[in-house]
Design a protein around this motif. Sequence first.
Motif, mmCIF file in Angstrom:
data_model
loop_
_atom_site.group_PDB
_atom_site.id
_atom_site.type_symbol
_atom_site.label_atom_id
_atom_site.label_comp_id
_atom_site.label_asym_id
_atom_site.label_seq_id
_atom_site.Cartn_x
_atom_site.Cartn_y
_atom_site.Cartn_z
ATOM 1 N N GLN A 94 -1.732 2.691 13.007
ATOM 2 C CA GLN A 94 -2.693 1.582 12.960
ATOM 3 C C GLN A 94 -3.355 1.506 11.583
ATOM 4 O OE1 GLN A 94 -2.937 -0.650 15.538
ATOM 5 N NE2 GLN A 94 -3.947 -1.775 13.890
ATOM 6 N N LEU A 95 -3.698 2.672 11.028
ATOM 7 C CA LEU A 95 -4.314 2.718 9.687
ATOM 8 C C LEU A 95 -3.390 2.053 8.664
ATOM 9 C CD1 LEU A 95 -5.776 6.017 8.154
ATOM 10 C CD2 LEU A 95 -4.420 4.445 6.806
ATOM 11 N N VAL A 96 -2.109 2.416 8.714
ATOM 12 C CA VAL A 96 -1.148 1.853 7.746
ATOM 13 C C VAL A 96 -1.052 0.335 7.945
ATOM 14 C CG1 VAL A 96 1.245 1.839 6.951
ATOM 15 C CG2 VAL A 96 0.159 4.018 7.601
ATOM 16 N N LYS A 97 -0.977 -0.098 9.193
ATOM 17 C CA LYS A 97 -0.857 -1.548 9.447
ATOM 18 C C LYS A 97 -2.095 -2.285 8.956
ATOM 19 C CE LYS A 97 2.417 -1.388 13.257
ATOM 20 N NZ LYS A 97 2.601 -1.426 14.718
ATOM 21 N N ASN A 98 -3.268 -1.684 9.144
ATOM 22 C CA ASN A 98 -4.493 -2.333 8.668
ATOM 23 C C ASN A 98 -4.512 -2.410 7.130
ATOM 24 O OD1 ASN A 98 -5.181 -2.527 11.310
ATOM 25 N ND2 ASN A 98 -6.872 -1.084 11.252
ATOM 26 N N PHE B 27 8.350 17.682 14.132
ATOM 27 C CA PHE B 27 9.466 16.742 14.248
ATOM 28 C C PHE B 27 9.038 15.504 15.055
ATOM 29 C CE2 PHE B 27 13.264 15.113 16.345
ATOM 30 C CZ PHE B 27 14.108 14.954 15.260
ATOM 31 N N ASP B 28 8.372 15.752 16.189
ATOM 32 C CA ASP B 28 7.952 14.637 17.059
ATOM 33 C C ASP B 28 6.951 13.724 16.357
ATOM 34 O OD1 ASP B 28 9.566 15.646 19.008
ATOM 35 O OD2 ASP B 28 7.955 16.483 20.238
ATOM 36 N N LEU B 29 6.015 14.318 15.632
ATOM 37 C CA LEU B 29 5.012 13.521 14.913
ATOM 38 C C LEU B 29 5.696 12.636 13.867
ATOM 39 C CD1 LEU B 29 2.088 12.812 14.127
ATOM 40 C CD2 LEU B 29 1.982 14.948 12.813
ATOM 41 N N ALA B 30 6.600 13.243 13.099
ATOM 42 C CA ALA B 30 7.289 12.471 12.056
ATOM 43 C C ALA B 30 8.122 11.354 12.682
ATOM 44 C CB ALA B 30 8.178 13.391 11.223
ATOM 45 N N ARG B 31 8.804 11.666 13.775
ATOM 46 C CA ARG B 31 9.650 10.648 14.422
ATOM 47 C C ARG B 31 8.809 9.478 14.931
ATOM 48 N NH1 ARG B 31 13.192 12.466 19.396
ATOM 49 N NH2 ARG B 31 11.067 12.775 20.124
ATOM 50 N N ALA B 32 7.664 9.790 15.532
ATOM 51 C CA ALA B 32 6.798 8.719 16.048
ATOM 52 C C ALA B 32 6.305 7.829 14.901
ATOM 53 C CB ALA B 32 5.607 9.329 16.791
ATOM 54 N N VAL B 33 5.963 8.444 13.780
ATOM 55 C CA VAL B 33 5.455 7.670 12.641
ATOM 56 C C VAL B 33 6.575 6.783 12.067
ATOM 57 C CG1 VAL B 33 4.579 7.857 10.270
ATOM 58 C CG2 VAL B 33 3.602 9.294 12.082
ATOM 59 N N VAL B 34 7.753 7.367 11.895
ATOM 60 C CA VAL B 34 8.880 6.599 11.341
ATOM 61 C C VAL B 34 9.184 5.405 12.242
ATOM 62 C CG1 VAL B 34 11.384 6.682 10.943
ATOM 63 C CG2 VAL B 34 9.908 8.482 10.009
ATOM 64 N N ARG B 35 9.230 5.635 13.550
ATOM 65 C CA ARG B 35 9.545 4.531 14.489
ATOM 66 C C ARG B 35 8.446 3.480 14.466
ATOM 67 N NH1 ARG B 35 12.030 7.717 19.678
ATOM 68 N NH2 ARG B 35 14.031 8.178 18.695
ATOM 69 N N GLY B 36 7.195 3.940 14.509
ATOM 70 C CA GLY B 36 6.074 2.999 14.571
ATOM 71 C C GLY B 36 5.926 2.171 13.310
ATOM 72 N N LEU B 37 6.489 2.640 12.202
ATOM 73 C CA LEU B 37 6.313 1.922 10.935
ATOM 74 C C LEU B 37 7.576 1.189 10.488
ATOM 75 C CD1 LEU B 37 4.104 4.463 8.955
ATOM 76 C CD2 LEU B 37 3.411 2.316 10.035
ATOM 77 N N GLU B 38 8.579 1.180 11.343
ATOM 78 C CA GLU B 38 9.815 0.488 10.999
ATOM 79 C C GLU B 38 9.515 -0.961 10.612
ATOM 80 O OE1 GLU B 38 13.677 0.067 13.496
ATOM 81 O OE2 GLU B 38 12.819 2.079 13.804
ATOM 82 N N GLY B 39 9.970 -1.363 9.441
ATOM 83 C CA GLY B 39 9.783 -2.757 9.002
ATOM 84 C C GLY B 39 8.391 -3.070 8.474
ATOM 85 N N VAL B 40 7.469 -2.111 8.509
ATOM 86 C CA VAL B 40 6.111 -2.357 8.001
ATOM 87 C C VAL B 40 6.143 -2.270 6.470
ATOM 88 C CG1 VAL B 40 3.740 -1.448 7.953
ATOM 89 C CG2 VAL B 40 5.012 -1.545 10.115
ATOM 90 N N GLU B 41 5.470 -3.237 5.821
ATOM 91 C CA GLU B 41 5.570 -3.365 4.360
ATOM 92 C C GLU B 41 4.626 -2.415 3.631
ATOM 93 O OE1 GLU B 41 7.491 -5.722 2.542
ATOM 94 O OE2 GLU B 41 8.539 -6.084 4.426
ATOM 95 N N ALA B 42 4.853 -1.121 3.811
ATOM 96 C CA ALA B 42 4.033 -0.110 3.128
ATOM 97 C C ALA B 42 4.935 1.058 2.773
ATOM 98 C CB ALA B 42 2.923 0.374 4.057
ATOM 99 N N ASP B 43 4.548 1.811 1.751
ATOM 100 C CA ASP B 43 5.221 3.075 1.471
ATOM 101 C C ASP B 43 4.343 4.180 2.022
ATOM 102 O OD1 ASP B 43 7.454 2.042 0.172
ATOM 103 O OD2 ASP B 43 6.304 1.772 -1.671
ATOM 104 N N VAL B 44 4.955 5.045 2.836
ATOM 105 C CA VAL B 44 4.216 6.126 3.485
ATOM 106 C C VAL B 44 4.886 7.440 3.093
ATOM 107 C CG1 VAL B 44 3.712 7.136 5.753
ATOM 108 C CG2 VAL B 44 3.394 4.686 5.369
ATOM 109 N N VAL B 45 4.084 8.460 2.838
ATOM 110 C CA VAL B 45 4.632 9.772 2.488
ATOM 111 C C VAL B 45 4.061 10.799 3.465
ATOM 112 C CG1 VAL B 45 4.939 11.497 0.673
ATOM 113 C CG2 VAL B 45 4.583 9.091 0.049
ATOM 114 N N PRO C 171 0.805 -1.215 0.000
ATOM 115 C CA PRO C 171 0.000 0.000 0.000
ATOM 116 C C PRO C 171 0.844 1.275 0.000
ATOM 117 C CG PRO C 171 -0.410 -1.308 1.996
ATOM 118 C CD PRO C 171 0.689 -1.980 1.238
ATOM 119 N N LEU C 172 0.254 2.326 -0.547
ATOM 120 C CA LEU C 172 0.861 3.664 -0.532
ATOM 121 C C LEU C 172 -0.083 4.564 0.266
ATOM 122 C CD1 LEU C 172 2.861 5.845 -1.550
ATOM 123 C CD2 LEU C 172 1.458 6.030 -3.618
ATOM 124 N N ILE C 173 0.382 5.044 1.408
ATOM 125 C CA ILE C 173 -0.470 5.881 2.267
ATOM 126 C C ILE C 173 0.186 7.251 2.386
ATOM 127 C CG2 ILE C 173 -1.603 6.107 4.515
ATOM 128 C CD1 ILE C 173 -2.513 3.555 3.138
#
Length: 230
Positions: free
Chosen positions: A222-226, A20-38, A3-5
């Motif tokens: 959670q949205l990206v993981k779903n 900065f904090d929002l971006a950092r939390a998203v990057v950490r939470g999505l580490e290794g998740v098989e999606a492309d996020v922008v 998916p591309l989110i």
Amino acid sequence: MRPLIIANWKMNPANSKDAFDLARAVVRGLEGVEADVVLCPPFVYVPQLLPSPNVFIGSQDAFWEQEGAYTGEVSPLMLKNLGCSYVILGHSERRKLGETSQMVAKKIQAVLDAVLVPVVCIGEDIEREMNITLKDIKETDVSKIVFVYEPEGAISTEPNAKPASLEQLERALNRMRTLLPKTATILYGGSVNSRNIQGFMGKGVQGALVGAVSLDAQEFIQLVKNAVSM
Ligand code: PGA
């Protein structure tokens, strides 16, 4: 399908530490998740957000020239030099401020010329908007564009907003596909959250353009993981 989110932060948050904090939390939470996020923050935060292997940086607009006497504008080339790889164009909130499909068409070409990916928002007037925006774009370039079906009334901040129904999405996708190459990437946008993303993905979109929910790191992750576990 990977998916591309795309996160459209709009004119938020109000300070760079929160960005900065929002971006950092998203990057950490999505580490290794098989999606492309922008992540598409306001221009001023672009330089401080660092991409990761699956989280890219984009912007919410760009001008149609690369440099020159255009007060207040930001060019695709500048964004590229700051590490952006995607640019949202033709969002209905910009169209309301006076942006026309003709202007969007010129911006698409400039973004392609800078070797960035245009993310083009298309509203209910599908045939008209697509015919004007794609009129002068080479066929080989059309397949480099990410299209988003985003009916204005579905955007969560609109009065009485309602996400598109799955039937409405299906009809819109069929109309868009008759005008696009088979390989075209199409996303859905409008009131997407972690609970409804799978329904939209089930209709064959490759992902989503997410506004309000993208400002809440945990809900967005959670949205990206779903989307991935479809
Ligand atoms: P929303 O916004 O997810 O808050 O509905 C989507 C958008 O405007 O791109």
